[in-house]
Design an enzyme around this catalytic site. Sequence first.
Site, short mmCIF file in Angstrom:
data_model
loop_
_atom_site.label_atom_id
_atom_site.label_comp_id
_atom_site.label_asym_id
_atom_site.label_seq_id
_atom_site.Cartn_x
_atom_site.Cartn_y
_atom_site.Cartn_z
N ASP A 1 14.01 -43.52 -7.52
CA ASP A 1 15.29 -43.96 -6.95
C ASP A 1 15.68 -45.34 -7.46
O ASP A 1 14.85 -46.25 -7.55
CB ASP A 1 15.20 -44.00 -5.43
CG ASP A 1 15.19 -42.62 -4.81
OD1 ASP A 1 15.23 -41.62 -5.56
OD2 ASP A 1 15.15 -42.53 -3.58
N ASP B 1 15.15 -31.87 -4.75
CA ASP B 1 14.20 -32.98 -4.79
C ASP B 1 12.76 -32.48 -4.99
O ASP B 1 12.52 -31.27 -5.14
CB ASP B 1 14.34 -33.81 -3.53
CG ASP B 1 14.25 -35.31 -3.78
OD1 ASP B 1 13.58 -35.72 -4.76
OD2 ASP B 1 14.84 -36.09 -3.00
#
Length: 556
Positions: free
Chosen positions: A227, A170
Amino acid sequence: MRLPTTLSALLTGAATVVASTVVSLGVQLANPAPALAWENGLARTPPMGFNNWNFTHCESIFNETTIKRVADAFVSSGLRDVGYQYVNIDDCWALPQRNAQGNLVADPARFPSGMKALGDYIHARGLKFGIYTSAGTKTCNTAGFPGALGHEQQDANLFASFGVDYLKYDNCNNQGVDAIQRYTAMRDALINTGRPIVYSITEWGRTEPKVWTWGAPVGNLWRTTGDISDNWSSMISRVHTNDDLAQYAGPGHWNDPDMLEVGNGGMTATEYRTHFSLWAMMSAPLLIGSNVPNLSTTNLDILRNTDIIALDQDPLGHQATIVSSSGGLVVYRKALSNGDIAVALLNETGSTATVSTTASAIGMPGGSSYTLKDLWSKATRTTSGTISSSVPSHGTVVYRVTRNGGTPPAAGTRQLSDQTSLSSTNGWGPIEKDRSVNTRTAGDGRTLTIGGTTYAKGLGAHAQSTITYHLGGRCSTVVADVGIDDETGTNGRAVFQIWRDGAKVADSGGRTGSQGPLRITADVSGGNRLLLAVIDGGDGINSDHADWANAQVTCS
């Protein structure tokens, strides 16, 4: 098998240098390919599996029992048998502090058996194990779990000891450190472990240069968006972002619009079918983000549709491109390795509408008729060329289009540059040419090795020139020599390849432009689609000026 430990070693040999790039070029001719791909031999088709984040987030349900139940359900539901293999865990698996040795430690409340035991459990079911961390000082959750920035090799070694097969990396708390630097550091650390680990760059496409322009030599896939959420607007917005990125996808390097929401309850079955269809058309990773053991039959049937999965997993690795788009009615086409073309008819509007295209518009070679297989209803029909359907609001109809008969190529030898002899009316066409150039800043410090010789700026100036056409199954050999315009004569190395139906059948090896034309001969018997490509593998050859005048194909 131990992976090589340097980028130069990874890129040794002309075939390794361009294999993924050329496959992508063969079906996305209007756009340049990205920089040379990192060839770690993994993710030759988009990864399929599971990630827990969309349904557990960091809640207490995220634990060892839940993940083991998912692995068991992959087997009992048949998901493993149709291709799903990665069981990946996301953020919140570790304690907030490293131990005295500086290692990450699994949260004993969530994972009392530890990560190695969890990996063993997943592997024992014929599946693969994935884990998560961030390219920053902390992960994305507000609890502040430790990230890998500055600990890349230590954490990569730890993951390898767990038996990890997939890393999601990430982008939170990155301290403003250059993204390419951070993600390349973890790539090198993964290589040094000696364990094959699929590498997912989760940078979100937020910074410049965009991750899809540099991701191919660094990782196997990269997030192109933030997301996803479980609603129509969020899902379709990710499709729109991916629409312009097809040139960057190919075997071993994929655009990732985030995980699947199928089964989480925020969309209708029609919208979930669209979601799954478009992810497959886009050659996106298929990572289930819902509670697998509790999936309804309807949602399982969506996720187990082997005809749709086959589009995603087609070895040609072509991400779909838009044929037409007007008023929310969109037509996508995706070339497939056997010469078929997949067509998705998407209706983004609020009411039922007819969406149409033609065999000619999607680039299908001339034929007397075409078979359309509806990959959701499984119905088949023939058409003389029209491809049309009534599509419900937010729905998608997906056809696999196969040519029936058609005029085979006339016997004899033809020059590939002679477009009048390669028209669709006599079975030779359509012929497509490309003179595409993709340049990156030269002198970026990376190197390229071809034939044992290392050249600087190997990922700097980069160009491709390609020609492709349909063979009709009757052609036997192709003999081609291509002239290269060597602009500088310094460090210039070109590779000339011939591909038949997505498989490489001839390779010139690295050659300098000053050595004159490159000539190769290939057996193309029984092939349906032929691609010839020149890739500039160094700094100095301008393959945009490749001369195809002496490329010939013989049909019997």
